[in-house]
Design an enzyme around this catalytic site. Structure first.
Site, PDB file in Angstrom:
ATOM      1  N   ASN A  98     -14.987  -4.215   3.098  1.00  0.00           N
ATOM      2  CA  ASN A  98     -14.064  -5.158   2.445  1.00  0.00           C
ATOM      3  C   ASN A  98     -13.894  -6.418   3.305  1.00  0.00           C
ATOM      4  O   ASN A  98     -12.767  -6.877   3.569  1.00  0.00           O
ATOM      5  CB  ASN A  98     -12.708  -4.496   2.182  1.00  0.00           C
ATOM      6  CG  ASN A  98     -11.972  -5.140   1.017  1.00  0.00           C
ATOM      7  OD1 ASN A  98     -12.466  -6.081   0.388  1.00  0.00           O
ATOM      8  ND2 ASN A  98     -10.770  -4.659   0.734  1.00  0.00           N
ATOM      9  N   HIS A 100      -1.757  -3.325  -1.893  1.00  0.00           N
ATOM     10  CA  HIS A 100      -2.469  -2.251  -2.579  1.00  0.00           C
ATOM     11  C   HIS A 100      -1.588  -1.529  -3.590  1.00  0.00           C
ATOM     12  O   HIS A 100      -2.081  -1.039  -4.607  1.00  0.00           O
ATOM     13  CB  HIS A 100      -3.009  -1.230  -1.567  1.00  0.00           C
ATOM     14  CG  HIS A 100      -4.315  -1.627  -0.954  1.00  0.00           C
ATOM     15  ND1 HIS A 100      -4.410  -2.379   0.198  1.00  0.00           N
ATOM     16  CD2 HIS A 100      -5.587  -1.390  -1.344  1.00  0.00           C
ATOM     17  CE1 HIS A 100      -5.683  -2.566   0.501  1.00  0.00           C
ATOM     18  NE2 HIS A 100      -6.423  -1.977  -0.425  1.00  0.00           N
TER      19      HIS A 100
END
Length: 487
Positions: free
Chosen positions: A338, A374
């Site tokens: 990521n 998240h």
């Protein structure tokens, strides 16, 4: 006769509706069931791969066309993907984009605009998490919206930097600062770009505008020679996709919650967590490799030239696959996984906290931001708390080995290198799986059950090292080594 004709027409319309519904059920629902996936997951995969025909169309028909046509194309295709996946819920992204444009226009290049953007976009995202939350991972409109949130916050910060004296900015800030005033169409095209709308990667408005202006090509005046690099990333993504599809029915997080898992010996529970912890990341690797291929094909992945005028296509790389698969350290996984999101957090959050004067505090707040970004589940907080703890301990251990003559000599023994590597990789992926357990199981009752089954091994191991290593360092590092370092 008229009523009869109207009745026939109504029957035909109803029949067409039934056939359409039946076709959709046949083509998506049943196919998803046959593949062992949910319909939403199948829609996501189809949408990601749709980027390739879109990219080919863009390359051959729009690459050097007027800017407004390119923005319209990106906006239309992105909205189409949003509708295909989430239906009318696409209004969430549309609303946030329009309001973000108004914030930039009405508040200008001010810190007020930046703070308003940050608060509004994050609150909207967190509200979405709250009202759509379940105990399982669902593919819903909040998934692409978290990507969009970072894009729009970054846009506001870069626009703010564009109003500053260039000499007051770092070289990185100068690179991303927006000097012009983006139009609504430009902001929409940037936000809805089909190669990154659903799962990323992150990129700046300036980089996007270079694509629109035809600058992102290794052959000036021609479309980029990027087909082979794009196909390489696509092929690698397909390898991970096939592997994940074949193994996912057999390696699941649900098994961690079963009595069968609890009844196995402790070593088996740890080894299963290790294998699952590595495997569960492959679904993310798949998506990022495939979307990276789309970005490369359009030219967005162009990143200048290496030595000998060899083009680099890693501007949108979210994965360093070789580093991810071979590096035995947690920091290596962080550096390879990521990548663009981590770079975004570093650029727009971590480095902006420099005024705190404490690197660990800035890092901790950055990880807290990532956890909230998240979602609201406790598992995200536990996962990123573990990451913070593990990275600190890993740095302590590396410093100890480097500065201790005994340990550095022991580490340099060539014949023991394979053994060291095996031990490091075992520790690395066991506790990566330990951290991912909380991340994937979300709620405290689930991840707590699994942690109890392995006696909170990760917390005990790393918290113990956190307190023990400073004393070991004091005992094993000679005083003259410490004085030399101080000098």
């Amino acid at each position: 006769m008229a009523s009869s004709a109207e009745g026939d027409q109504t029957t035909v319309v109803a029949l067409v509706g039934v056939l359409q519904a039946g076709f959709q059920e046949l083509s998506l629902s049943k196919l998803a069931t046959a593949l062992g996936a949910s319909e939403q997951a199948l829609r996501l995969i189809i949408s990601i791969f749709l980027g390739y025909p879109f990219a080919l169309f863009y390359r051959h028909y729009l690459f050097y066309k007027e800017s407004y046509l390119i923005h319209l194309f990106h906006t239309f295709t992105g909205l189409s993907i949003a509708y295909f996946n989430f239906g009318n819920q696409l209004y969430h992204s549309l609303l946030c984009i329009v309001l973000q444009f108004l914030i930039l226009r009405l508040m200008g290049r001010t810190i007020t605009a930046v703070l308003t953007t940050f608060c509004f976009q994050m609150v909207y995202l967190l509200a979405g998490y709250y009202y759509t939350a379940t105990d399982n991972y669902d593919i819903k409109w909040t998934m692409p919206h978290c990507v969009l949130t970072l894009k729009l916050i970054g846009l506001a910060v870069d626009y703010f930097d564009g109003g500053k004296d260039q000499n007051s900015l770092s070289s990185e800030q100068q690179k991303y600062a927006i000097r012009g005033v983006p139009s609504l169409l430009e902001v929409a095209g940037f936000s809805y770009f089909y190669g990154a709308f659903l799962v990323g990667p992150q990129f700046s408005m300036n980089h996007y505008m270079k694509l629109v202006q035809g600058q992102l090509t290794d052959i000036p005046g021609k479309i980029p020679n990027s087909t082979i690099p794009a196909l390489k990333r696509l092929s690698l993504g397909l390898v991970y996709l096939v592997g994940y599809t074949l193994l996912s029915p057999h390696i699941t997080e649900d098994y961690l919650l079963t009595e069968d898992y609890d009844n196995h010996p402790f070593w088996f529970r740890c080894m299963y967590m290790l294998i699952w912890g590595k495997f569960v990341l492959y679904k993310y690797v798949t998506c990022w490799l495939v979307t990276e291929g789309v970005c490369i094909l359009t030219g967005l992945g162009f990143n200048g030239f290496e030595e000998k005028d060899k083009a680099k296509w890693d501007a949108c790389a979210n994965m360093k696959v070789w580093l991810f698969e071979t590096n035995p350290r947690f920091t290596g996984t962080i550096a390879s996984f990521n990548i663009n999101t981590n770079a975004w957090v570093s650029r727009y959050f971590f480095k902006r906290l420099k005024f705190l004067g404490n690197k660990e505090l800035s890092q901790g707040l950055s990880l807290l931001f990532l956890a909230l970004w998240h979602g609201l589940h406790s598992g995200y907080l536990v996962c990123f708390q573990m990451e913070f703890l593990i990275v600190i301990v890993e740095r302590q251990a590396a410093k100890l080995i480097q500065e201790s003559p005994t340990l550095s000599n022991l580490a340099a023994i060539t014949v023991l290198q394979p053994f060291y590597y095996l031990v490091q990789q075992t520790i690395h992926w066991l506790f990566m799986g330990y951290s991912m357990t909380a991340f994937c199981l979300f709620t405290w009752d689930k991840w707590l059950k699994v942690y109890k089954s392995i006696y909170f091994l990760g917390h005990i191991f790393f918290l113990s090292l956190l307190f023990i290593l400073p004393y070991v360092h004091k005992a094993m590092v000679p005083r003259k080594e410490k004085l030399k370092k101080m000098e």
